[in-house]
Design an enzyme around this catalytic site. Sequence first.
Site, short mmCIF file in Angstrom:
data_model
loop_
_atom_site.label_atom_id
_atom_site.label_comp_id
_atom_site.label_asym_id
_atom_site.label_seq_id
_atom_site.Cartn_x
_atom_site.Cartn_y
_atom_site.Cartn_z
CG HIS A 169 -1.54 2.15 13.72
ND1 HIS A 169 -2.86 2.15 14.07
CD2 HIS A 169 -1.51 2.41 12.39
CE1 HIS A 169 -3.60 2.43 13.01
NE2 HIS A 169 -2.81 2.59 11.97
CD GLN A 216 0.23 2.24 5.00
OE1 GLN A 216 -0.89 2.46 5.50
NE2 GLN A 216 0.54 2.65 3.80
CG PHE A 217 1.32 0.52 10.77
CD1 PHE A 217 2.02 1.12 11.82
CD2 PHE A 217 0.85 1.32 9.74
CE1 PHE A 217 2.23 2.49 11.83
CE2 PHE A 217 1.06 2.70 9.74
CZ PHE A 217 1.76 3.29 10.80
CB ILE A 227 0.49 -9.23 9.48
CG1 ILE A 227 1.64 -8.49 8.79
CG2 ILE A 227 0.59 -10.73 9.18
CD1 ILE A 227 3.04 -8.91 9.25
CD GLU A 252 -4.36 -4.52 4.98
OE1 GLU A 252 -5.55 -4.88 4.81
OE2 GLU A 252 -4.03 -3.32 5.12
CD GLU A 300 -2.47 -1.58 2.55
OE1 GLU A 300 -2.22 -0.88 3.54
OE2 GLU A 300 -3.15 -2.62 2.60
CG ASP A 340 0.02 -3.05 14.68
OD1 ASP A 340 -0.13 -3.07 15.90
OD2 ASP A 340 1.00 -2.52 14.12
#
Lengths: 328, 331
Positions: A131, A84-85, A89, A62, A31, A87
């Site tokens: 995050h 992107q973070f 996933i 995701e 992203e 978290d």
Amino acid sequence: MSQREITYAKAINEAMSEEMRRDKEIFFMGEDIGIYGGAFGVSVGMIEEFGETRVRDTPISEAAIIGAAAGAAATGSRPIAEIQFSDFISIGIDQLGNQAAKMRYMFGGRAQVPMVVRAPIGSGTGAAAQHSQSQEAWYCHIPGLKVVTPSTPYDAKGLLKSAIRDNNPVVFLEQKLLYRKKGLVPDEEYTIPLCKGEIKREGTDLSIISWGRMVPMVLEVAEKLAKEKKCEIEVIDPRTLMPLDKQIIIDSVKKTGKAMIVHEAVLTGGYGGEIAAVIADSEAFFHLDAPIRRVGGFDVPIPYNPELERNAVPTPERIEANIRELLQ
Amino acid sequence: MEKNTGKNGKRKSNLSKEKLQDMYMKMLHTRAFEEKVAYFFSRGMVHGTTHLYVGEEATAVGAIANLRADDWITSTHRGHGHTIAKGLDLNRMMAELLGKETGYCKGKGGSMHISDITLGHLGANGIVGGGIPIATGAALTVKLRGEDKVVICFFGDGAINEGTFHESVNMASAWKLPVIYLCENNQYGMSTSQKKATNIDDLSVRAQAYGIPGKRIDGNDIFEVYETVREAKEYVKKNGPYLIVAETYRYLGHSKSDANRYRTKEEINEWKTKDPIPRMRIYLEENKIFTPEELDGMETKAKQDIENAVEYAKNSPDPDPADLLTDVYAD
């Protein structure tokens, strides 16, 4: 050997770019990784060099990102997927844990899934509970995945290049508070093997096993205590958490007779428990002259207020206090 | 294209005699394979569970008849039909169900994980909707390499409500990937009727939301499936994904533990009048492509091939216990 000083983020950028120049099967998706350069600016300049076919901005999806990486990898590509973070996933965890990780074993060894999922982990940015997590233990609990988390720009570059060349799904966890930290890397090409830890500081009185952004913190405390002539601490960074370089840990604990594990992740169920068990299950047990100590995040979601946030995870003060207690 | 309900006699087909025989044999092999597996399970002769494809054969065979060995498919937990249609070996499939060393997964995968990458089969899948992103990724490889291949992603009416469907079809449509999303609507996600699980009758209307073509077809008519997928294949190579919803039915339960409490005998019997195998046989007979004796011979041979597969599997060795720990990581 000539060296340069670059940031951790730049090290990751260089690793990806060098590998993409070397191997046309490698592509990169995630992203806002294109013109935007990624949420943390890691991929700035890559779309200009490689174009939007190989540096692919994705929809915010995701599960499709991780799953498409798995499908692309199983059919001969070598994808790098940025989440992107870390978290996030969890939105694609089925594709990582049930698909990518298991494909080779389920198919009787007749498939390989050479992919890297890169994602920033950790607290310290004021982004609060969704995050800021350190969930490395989740991924270490899934056979078939390799889990890597570097603590310096040098390690980040060398390990990521190896992760990209590896024929397995690798979860590459980047420390977001380290992205702007600088360190020396050689001008020449190099790689660092996965599954091999490193002694970051030699010592005789206590072995501290730590990873990610806790490593510089532990080193700082170790230097302070050395200056005060209190103790000489040995600091081990496994760098790859799964599969783990157990021997480097065992050898160190046999030498020092004391062991402490420091990680940012919440203590309960954290990977420190696994490392403590590795030590206790080995011949190092007979060399211990104190209980194994774990220092981790408290069992709370990461809070917003800066002081609360700072104290939710190990601080230099808390690490030092634990060392003093253990060495008494 | 003419609509086909029930009898199949009028349908025109340009398929060669050899191709028609191959397709008919693959349906027969699937039916015989599944009936044998059902028997094994009913007698407790194999462990675990399995999901049988009896009644749905025309969808897998009609679709995959369009593919080459190096085109890709992803399959589902109900995957034996796709697997036979893709040309995988019956002996090694049966050996896998019996957990043998000679099975496709060396006894490590079982019914829900049979695959063969070398034949373009990316695996059955134990997770509903789990294969949809993987098919999308395979199509991405095809596109990035500029290969002349397509991907068929099989999934069911249960999976169409998973998030992976939405994420994947949207991504493939944005990126114009060469993938056919083929939803086998066998009317039930385990026990829950598709009519209860969604507020739409025709699932193919979802294609509109992604800006791609969608078509609802009779999944028990092998020629309608074949022709729709043939058109879709040409379309996706140039334009990106295509959604096909094939209406079909499984006569047997969801898995071996299903007591069929959620549907009536009348409903099952009604669908049996639309059984894809007799429909194709009527076509082959009425158009004098094969004689009744030849067709009987094929049916006998299909059953015998499955008996041979059982013999092969039974005579195969169990996995080496030391193999438990291998194949977790690639070198």
